[in-house]
Design a protein around this motif. Sequence first.
Motif, PDB file in Angstrom:
ATOM      1  N   UNK A  99       0.831  -1.205   0.000  1.00 54.81           N
ATOM      2  CA  UNK A  99       0.000   0.000   0.000  1.00 54.81           C
ATOM      3  C   UNK A  99       0.869   1.260   0.000  1.00 54.81           C
ATOM      4  N   UNK A 100       1.945   1.242   0.748  1.00 59.89           N
ATOM      5  CA  UNK A 100       2.849   2.395   0.814  1.00 59.89           C
ATOM      6  C   UNK A 100       3.551   2.604  -0.529  1.00 59.89           C
ATOM      7  N   UNK A 101       4.068   1.516  -1.103  1.00 61.87           N
ATOM      8  CA  UNK A 101       4.862   1.609  -2.330  1.00 61.87           C
ATOM      9  C   UNK A 101       4.031   1.549  -3.609  1.00 61.87           C
ATOM     10  N   UNK A 102       2.743   1.272  -3.474  1.00 63.90           N
ATOM     11  CA  UNK A 102       1.836   1.207  -4.632  1.00 63.90           C
ATOM     12  C   UNK A 102       2.268   0.141  -5.644  1.00 63.90           C
ATOM     13  N   UNK A 103       2.857  -0.921  -5.137  1.00 62.07           N
ATOM     14  CA  UNK A 103       3.235  -2.075  -5.944  1.00 62.07           C
ATOM     15  C   UNK A 103       3.393  -3.257  -4.994  1.00 62.07           C
ATOM     16  N   UNK A 104       3.292  -4.487  -5.515  1.00 59.24           N
ATOM     17  CA  UNK A 104       3.420  -5.660  -4.640  1.00 59.24           C
ATOM     18  C   UNK A 104       4.802  -5.739  -3.979  1.00 59.24           C
ATOM     19  N   UNK A 105       4.806  -6.058  -2.694  1.00 60.03           N
ATOM     20  CA  UNK A 105       6.046  -6.236  -1.940  1.00 60.03           C
ATOM     21  C   UNK A 105       6.006  -7.622  -1.311  1.00 60.03           C
ATOM     22  N   UNK A 106       7.090  -8.356  -1.449  1.00 62.01           N
ATOM     23  CA  UNK A 106       7.194  -9.663  -0.817  1.00 62.01           C
ATOM     24  C   UNK A 106       8.371  -9.653   0.131  1.00 62.01           C
ATOM     25  N   UNK A 107       8.143 -10.158   1.343  1.00 67.11           N
ATOM     26  CA  UNK A 107       9.198 -10.298   2.331  1.00 67.11           C
ATOM     27  C   UNK A 107       9.603 -11.762   2.417  1.00 67.11           C
ATOM     28  N   UNK A 108      10.850 -12.000   2.679  1.00 67.64           N
ATOM     29  CA  UNK A 108      11.365 -13.355   2.854  1.00 67.64           C
ATOM     30  C   UNK A 108      10.751 -13.935   4.128  1.00 67.64           C
ATOM     31  N   UNK A 109      10.105 -15.115   4.062  1.00 68.47           N
ATOM     32  CA  UNK A 109       9.492 -15.702   5.266  1.00 68.47           C
ATOM     33  C   UNK A 109      10.489 -15.909   6.407  1.00 68.47           C
ATOM     34  N   UNK A 110      11.748 -16.145   6.099  1.00 69.07           N
ATOM     35  CA  UNK A 110      12.758 -16.326   7.147  1.00 69.07           C
ATOM     36  C   UNK A 110      13.054 -15.017   7.867  1.00 69.07           C
ATOM     37  N   UNK A 111      12.582 -13.917   7.291  1.00 71.63           N
ATOM     38  CA  UNK A 111      12.835 -12.589   7.843  1.00 71.63           C
ATOM     39  C   UNK A 111      12.406 -12.486   9.307  1.00 71.63           C
ATOM     40  N   UNK A 112      11.211 -13.009   9.619  1.00 74.23           N
ATOM     41  CA  UNK A 112      10.695 -12.886  10.987  1.00 74.23           C
ATOM     42  C   UNK A 112      11.476 -13.735  11.982  1.00 74.23           C
TER      43      UNK A 112
END
Length: 181
Positions: A70-83
């Motif tokens: 929503x912030x970047x107005x494009x899809x963002x994916x985070x690495x699941x291992x990130x958390x």
Amino acid sequence: MVLERRTGIPITLSLVYMEVARRLGLPMVGVNIPGHFFIAPANPDMEFLVDAFDGGEISFLQDAEATLSNIYKRPVQLDPAFLSRKQPVPPRVFLARMLNNLKQIYNLRRNYADAYAVSCYLRATRPGDLDELRDSGVFLYQLGRIPECVEALSEFLARAPADSEDVEKVRALLRSLDQRS
């Protein structure tokens, strides 16, 4: 101010939240994601984020991706291992990010005196940062402090790589100042 007004920028709200959580025995860490600041339990087994700016909402990976999209107005994916491998934001980075957010707010409000003051603090936390040197010079220009502006921007030009995208803009500003005197 954050406590009195119950408002603030995400990172200051996060700082208050982290301190309250620490006092309750649940240490939290800042999660350094460009565009939005989340916090998370320091315990790596607790894989969720907290969005202090959104009323302390619990966010899972998909929620954080939706917020960032929503912030970047494009899809963002985070690495699941990130958390699971989240690292605490070092205090100096936390402070610099908070100050940078304040500088941006003051600049948008055209409050150049406060933007310049914050820029000076940022220069103290990030010695040698050319972008901050340039910003300080521009704020000085906006404040009509031309001799200091020329000094800061001349130092920027002396230290900036020739291919820096801002070099020509700074040169043009300095030329316009020379023509005025």
